[in-house]
Each structure stands twice: as C-alpha cells, then as structure tokens.
Design an enzyme around this catalytic site. Structure first.
Site, short mmCIF file in Angstrom:
data_model
loop_
_atom_site.label_atom_id
_atom_site.label_comp_id
_atom_site.label_asym_id
_atom_site.label_seq_id
_atom_site.Cartn_x
_atom_site.Cartn_y
_atom_site.Cartn_z
N GLY A 35 0.80 -1.23 0.00
CA GLY A 35 0.00 0.00 0.00
C GLY A 35 0.83 1.27 0.00
O GLY A 35 0.28 2.38 0.02
N LYS A 38 4.10 1.32 -4.50
CA LYS A 38 5.08 0.77 -5.46
C LYS A 38 4.46 0.55 -6.83
O LYS A 38 4.98 1.03 -7.85
CB LYS A 38 5.65 -0.57 -4.95
CG LYS A 38 6.36 -0.50 -3.62
CD LYS A 38 6.87 -1.85 -3.16
CE LYS A 38 5.79 -2.89 -2.94
NZ LYS A 38 4.85 -2.60 -1.85
N SER A 39 3.35 -0.19 -6.88
CA SER A 39 2.73 -0.51 -8.18
C SER A 39 2.20 0.75 -8.84
O SER A 39 2.34 0.93 -10.05
CB SER A 39 1.58 -1.50 -7.99
OG SER A 39 2.08 -2.72 -7.50
N SER A 106 9.98 -6.55 -0.88
CA SER A 106 11.40 -6.82 -0.61
C SER A 106 11.86 -6.20 0.72
O SER A 106 12.65 -5.25 0.73
CB SER A 106 12.29 -6.38 -1.78
OG SER A 106 12.00 -5.09 -2.25
N1 ATP Z 1 0.49 9.94 -3.97
C1 ATP Z 1 0.18 8.64 -4.15
N2 ATP Z 1 1.08 7.80 -4.73
C2 ATP Z 1 0.80 6.49 -4.87
N3 ATP Z 1 -0.34 5.90 -4.50
C3 ATP Z 1 -1.29 6.69 -3.93
C4 ATP Z 1 -1.06 8.07 -3.72
N4 ATP Z 1 -2.15 8.59 -3.12
C5 ATP Z 1 -3.02 7.56 -2.96
N5 ATP Z 1 -2.53 6.41 -3.45
C6 ATP Z 1 -3.21 5.12 -3.44
O1 ATP Z 1 -2.48 4.24 -2.59
C7 ATP Z 1 -2.61 2.90 -3.04
C8 ATP Z 1 -1.21 2.32 -3.25
O2 ATP Z 1 -1.34 0.97 -3.58
P1 ATP Z 1 -0.31 0.17 -4.47
O3 ATP Z 1 -1.04 -1.04 -4.96
O4 ATP Z 1 0.35 1.06 -5.46
O5 ATP Z 1 0.78 -0.24 -3.36
P2 ATP Z 1 1.91 -1.34 -3.41
O6 ATP Z 1 3.06 -0.72 -2.70
O7 ATP Z 1 2.12 -1.81 -4.80
O8 ATP Z 1 1.32 -2.50 -2.50
P3 ATP Z 1 1.52 -4.12 -2.61
O9 ATP Z 1 2.85 -4.42 -1.98
O10 ATP Z 1 0.39 -4.68 -1.79
O11 ATP Z 1 1.44 -4.53 -4.05
C9 ATP Z 1 -3.40 2.94 -4.34
O12 ATP Z 1 -4.75 2.63 -4.05
C10 ATP Z 1 -3.24 4.40 -4.77
O13 ATP Z 1 -4.33 4.83 -5.56
MG MG Z 2 1.94 -3.69 -5.75
#
Ligand code: ATP
Ligand code: MG
Length: 204
Positions: A35, A38-39, A106
């Site tokens: 959350g 990253k993605s 990671s």
């Molecule tokens: N400034 C921002 N940058 C990135 N994401 C944001 C931002 N503001 C809100 N968000 C929201 O935060 C969430 C980030 O989730 P994301 O799936 O990118 O995380 P992740 O690090 O890939 O998690 P995971 O390890 O579970 O895959 C998304 O729902 C995104 O829309």
């Molecule tokens: Mg992700």
C-alpha cells in the site's frame, strides 16, 4: 553448477543494444510496505517513459508468482529465492538494453543487497517508498491489513513481520506527502540527472 557450463559473450553488446534505444539500461527497484504505492508509481513511471519513447519493462509483485515463481511459497527460503530470480531476470532485461522497473515489498536489506550486487555501479536504483504504515493501513487497497490485524494472514510485513528500511536509497518517496505527479517528476529528474535518459519530451 555443472563444471561444463561456459559463459559466452554476445556479438551485439549490451551497450550497443542500449544505444539503439537512446537510453542507458538500469533497474529501478521499488521497495516499501504493502500500500506504499510501489505498483501505482512504477506503473505511472512506465507510462511516462513509454510516452517519451523509452523502452521499459515492468515486473510487479504477484504477477511473477503466477509464472516464473509459481513453485515458490512464503517460507524464508522461498522469499529469498523469489527475489533472487527477479534480480536475475531484471539483469537479463537490462542486458537487452531496457530500463526495468520492479515493484516488490522486498523487506530485507540482505535480499536487496544481493540484487544490487548483480549490477554495475549506478545501474541499480533503489526507490524507497517511505509512506508511513498508518497511511498504508488506512488505504488498505487489497484489504490485507484488515486480514493481518484479524490474524487471518500471518507474517504480514509491517504488522507481524519486519520491514528493514533502506538507509541509503537513491530515491526516497513519501506518497502521504507527494502526489503521483510529484513522484514521477522526481524519478524522471533523477534519470535525466544521471544521464540514464537523454531527453524529457513526451511529444518525441
Ligand atoms: N500519492 C500517491 N502515490 C501512490 N499511490 C497513492 C497516492 N495517493 C493515494 N494512493 C493510493 O495508494 C494505493 C497504493 O497501492 P499500491 O497497490 O500502489 O501499493 P503497493 O506498494 O504496490 O502494494 P503491494 O505491496 O500490496 O502490491 C493505491 O490505491 C493508490 O491509488
Ligand atoms: Mg503492488
């Protein structure tokens, strides 16, 4: 490893493969809590680079576990092997001249260091998604924190498994304070500054 396996050099070098693409190969390694963004940021950067005419490839979390790493689980040993294979695959993609983006939690310094050590200096760019746990948990885009707090998932990073924060990441982004566009500007700026990409023109 068998003693009869010999390394052979390619006729077209990695530098030549990269030059034809007007870029230098590198790996942007996104690390951070679930959350933390990253993605979201890796995908947005992938789009931004594509629009500018660069050649990229994105490796993202769960997708790799559907194919290449489908034989791996979540034991300590399998987690290390998961990251090792992703590192080696990223290396192959950079050898083909690409800018590679990878988005995996990671959590362990030793695993990230193992991947860093596969790359020449300057080609491994650690991008630390330094978003506070409270923000990640409020977002909970996959509902995983809720399950972890309820004891339905064990060894969840940030809850009952540690996240070892990078101390010297090349780029640090806190998405609780930076918009997606801010993060992309910072990353494009970094790539330009290091000469990994040569122009910032999305109309090219
Ligand atoms: N400034 C921002 N940058 C990135 N994401 C944001 C931002 N503001 C809100 N968000 C929201 O935060 C969430 C980030 O989730 P994301 O799936 O990118 O995380 P992740 O690090 O890939 O998690 P995971 O390890 O579970 O895959 C998304 O729902 C995104 O829309
Ligand atoms: Mg992700």
């Amino acid at each position: 490893m068998s003693s009869n396996i010999l390394w052979h050099d390619h006729k077209v070098t990695r530098a030549e493969r990269a030059t034809i693409k007007h870029q230098k190969p590198c790996l942007l390694w996104f690390t951070g809590l679930s959350g933390s963004g990253k993605s979201t940021i890796a995908n947005a950067l992938d789009v931004a680079l594509y629009q500018r005419g660069y050649h990229t490839f994105l490796l993202d979390g769960d997708n790799v576990r559907h194919g290449l790493n489908k034989d791996l689980g979540f034991s300590d040993e399998d987690r290390v092997e998961n990251i090792r294979r992703i590192g080696e695959v990223s290396k192959l993609f950079t050898d083909s001249g690409l800018i590679v983006l990878s988005a995996f939690i990671s959590p362990f310094t030793s695993d990230r260091r193992m991947v860093r050590n596969l790359f020449p200096a300057g080609e491994f760019i650690e991008v630390f998604m330094d978003t506070p746990l409270s923000t990640c948990e409020d977002r909970d885009p996959k509902g995983l924190y809720k399950k972890a707090r309820a004891g339905q998932i064990r060894d969840f990073t940030g809850i009952d498994s540690p996240y070892e924060a990078p101390e010297r990441a090349e780029v640090r982004l806190d998405t609780s304070a930076m918009s997606v566009d801010d993060c992309i500007d910072r990353l494009i700026g970094y790539l330009l500054e290091r000469g990994l990409i040569l122009r910032n023109d999305s109309s090219a």
